[in-house]
Design an enzyme around this catalytic site. Structure first.
Site, short mmCIF file in Angstrom:
data_model
loop_
_atom_site.label_atom_id
_atom_site.label_comp_id
_atom_site.label_asym_id
_atom_site.label_seq_id
_atom_site.Cartn_x
_atom_site.Cartn_y
_atom_site.Cartn_z
CE1 TYR A 150 -14.31 -32.30 18.46
CE2 TYR A 150 -15.32 -31.51 16.81
CZ TYR A 150 -14.97 -32.55 17.69
OH TYR A 150 -15.57 -33.46 16.90
N1 LIG Z 1 -20.34 -39.15 16.14
C1 LIG Z 1 -19.38 -38.29 14.62
O1 LIG Z 1 -20.01 -37.97 14.31
C2 LIG Z 1 -18.10 -37.54 14.79
C3 LIG Z 1 -17.39 -36.15 14.19
C4 LIG Z 1 -16.15 -36.07 14.16
C5 LIG Z 1 -15.30 -36.57 14.86
N2 LIG Z 1 -15.92 -37.31 15.98
C6 LIG Z 1 -14.88 -37.76 17.38
O2 LIG Z 1 -14.98 -39.01 17.32
C7 LIG Z 1 -14.67 -39.46 19.05
C8 LIG Z 1 -15.69 -40.09 19.27
O3 LIG Z 1 -16.94 -39.28 19.35
P1 LIG Z 1 -18.02 -39.85 19.95
O4 LIG Z 1 -19.36 -38.57 18.72
O5 LIG Z 1 -18.55 -41.09 19.95
O6 LIG Z 1 -18.58 -39.12 21.00
P2 LIG Z 1 -19.92 -38.99 22.50
O7 LIG Z 1 -19.84 -37.97 23.71
O8 LIG Z 1 -20.40 -39.93 21.99
O9 LIG Z 1 -18.55 -40.45 23.41
C9 LIG Z 1 -17.28 -39.49 24.23
C10 LIG Z 1 -16.69 -40.55 24.70
O10 LIG Z 1 -15.79 -39.69 25.77
C11 LIG Z 1 -15.69 -39.61 26.68
N3 LIG Z 1 -15.43 -38.72 27.62
C12 LIG Z 1 -15.55 -37.84 27.56
N4 LIG Z 1 -14.54 -36.18 28.15
C13 LIG Z 1 -13.81 -36.85 28.82
C14 LIG Z 1 -13.01 -37.19 29.18
N5 LIG Z 1 -12.40 -36.14 30.46
N6 LIG Z 1 -12.50 -38.37 29.84
C15 LIG Z 1 -12.41 -39.47 29.96
N7 LIG Z 1 -13.84 -39.78 29.06
C16 LIG Z 1 -14.26 -38.71 28.41
C17 LIG Z 1 -17.23 -39.73 27.86
O11 LIG Z 1 -17.79 -40.28 28.91
C18 LIG Z 1 -18.05 -40.96 26.15
O12 LIG Z 1 -17.70 -41.95 26.86
C19 LIG Z 1 -14.89 -37.77 19.33
O13 LIG Z 1 -13.03 -37.60 18.86
C20 LIG Z 1 -14.90 -37.29 18.05
O14 LIG Z 1 -14.54 -35.88 18.14
C21 LIG Z 1 -17.12 -37.95 16.37
#
Ligand SMILES: NC(=O)c1ccc[n+]([C@@H]2O[C@H](COP(=O)([O-])OP(=O)(O)OC[C@H]3O[C@@H](n4cnc5c(N)ncnc54)[C@H](O)[C@@H]3O)[C@@H](O)[C@H]2O)c1
Length: 247
Positions: A150
């Protein structure tokens, strides 16, 4: 800041940070094509937000889905101004235990999906002098244990974004990156199961808490996507309560 009359594609836009982005974009006047695997969550968004949202069920790893998303934006809403590459999936385990399949999942849904959606969107973004917001993570910037695939994918997205920001500057297309920290449903479930670990993590954040997806993180993405950020490109903006300070 307004997103009036803008058309966006938001990947992973049916839940978590992506859902918050979809909702704030619509509140600010945009129309959004949401690409996600979760049909039910997509249906809920359409029921809530009506004609301002088109839901496309698909896997962002599939290049044809990127093409379909752009075609949907043009057919339904007449243009594409903004691309938000938010979707991502990965598995957490030590580097020596990460399998080829773990690497494939992280890179296909992160780096390669970001590449494919940018390539598919380019002709429309060029016409619109549009904006791209890609996603990084503190896991990559800080090297958090157990997140090798990741983290590698997320840092590759930052490198890709800087290159494309330079290449597409001639077209007045801006490409930026946000690195969020947000208490999504997944993080909230983890916090409930591991309250001490969560308290330790939150204590390391100068502002003392994980961000709220809607109130703390989505507005940063809306800003980067808007004309208010018209002189910002190639940057990573930390929306993480001050946890990491980039120089
Ligand atoms: N939440 C955090 O604190 C955090 C921290 C660092 C980075 N991020 C980044 O922020 C972004 C969103 O994070 P989040 O926590 O909301 O993630 P999450 O896992 O809660 O949501 C991800 C969304 O993407 C969709 N998804 C996953 N794989 C998919 C695929 N192959 N095709 C289509 N849709 C797909 C899921 O169904 C979901 O709706 C991501 O890029 C994550 O890496 C989040």
């Amino acid at each position: 800041m307004t997103l009036h009359n803008k058309v966006a594609v938001v990947t992973g836009g049916a839940s978590g940070i992506g859902e918050a982005v979809t909702r704030i974009f619509v509140e600010r006047g945009a129309r959004v094509v949401v690409v996600d695997l979760q049909q039910e969550a997509g249906d809920t968004l359409v029921a809530d937000l009506g004609d301002a949202v088109a839901f496309l069920r698909g896997d962002v790893s599939d290049r044809a889905v990127a093409d379909r998303a752009v075609a949907t934006a043009v057919e339904r809403f007449g243009a594409l101004d903004i691309l938000v590459n938010n979707a991502s999936a990965s598995r957490v385990r030590p580097f020596t235990e990460q399998t080829d399949d773990d690497w494939k999942l992280a890179l296909d849904t992160g780096l390669f999906a970001t590449r494919n959606f940018m390539l598919a969107a380019y002709p429309e973004l060029r016409k619109a002098r549009g904006a791209v917001v890609n996603f990084a993570s503190g896991a990559g910037i800080d090297g958090q244990p157990n997140q090798a695939s990741y983290a590698a994918g997320k840092e590759a997205i930052r490198g890709l974004s800087r290159v494309v920001a330079n290449e597409w500057a001639a077209d007045q297309i801006r490409v930026n990156v946000v690195s969020p920290m947000a208490k999504t449903a997944g993080v909230a479930a983890w916090a409930e199961a591991n309250p001490e670990q969560y308290a330790l993590s939150a204590a390391k954040v100068p502002l003392g808490r994980f961000g709220d997806p809607r109130e703390d993180v989505a507005p940063v993405i809306a800003f980067l996507a808007s004309d208010d950020a018209r002189y910002i490109t190639g940057q990573t903006l930390m929306a993480d309560g001050g946890a990491i300070k980039l120089r």
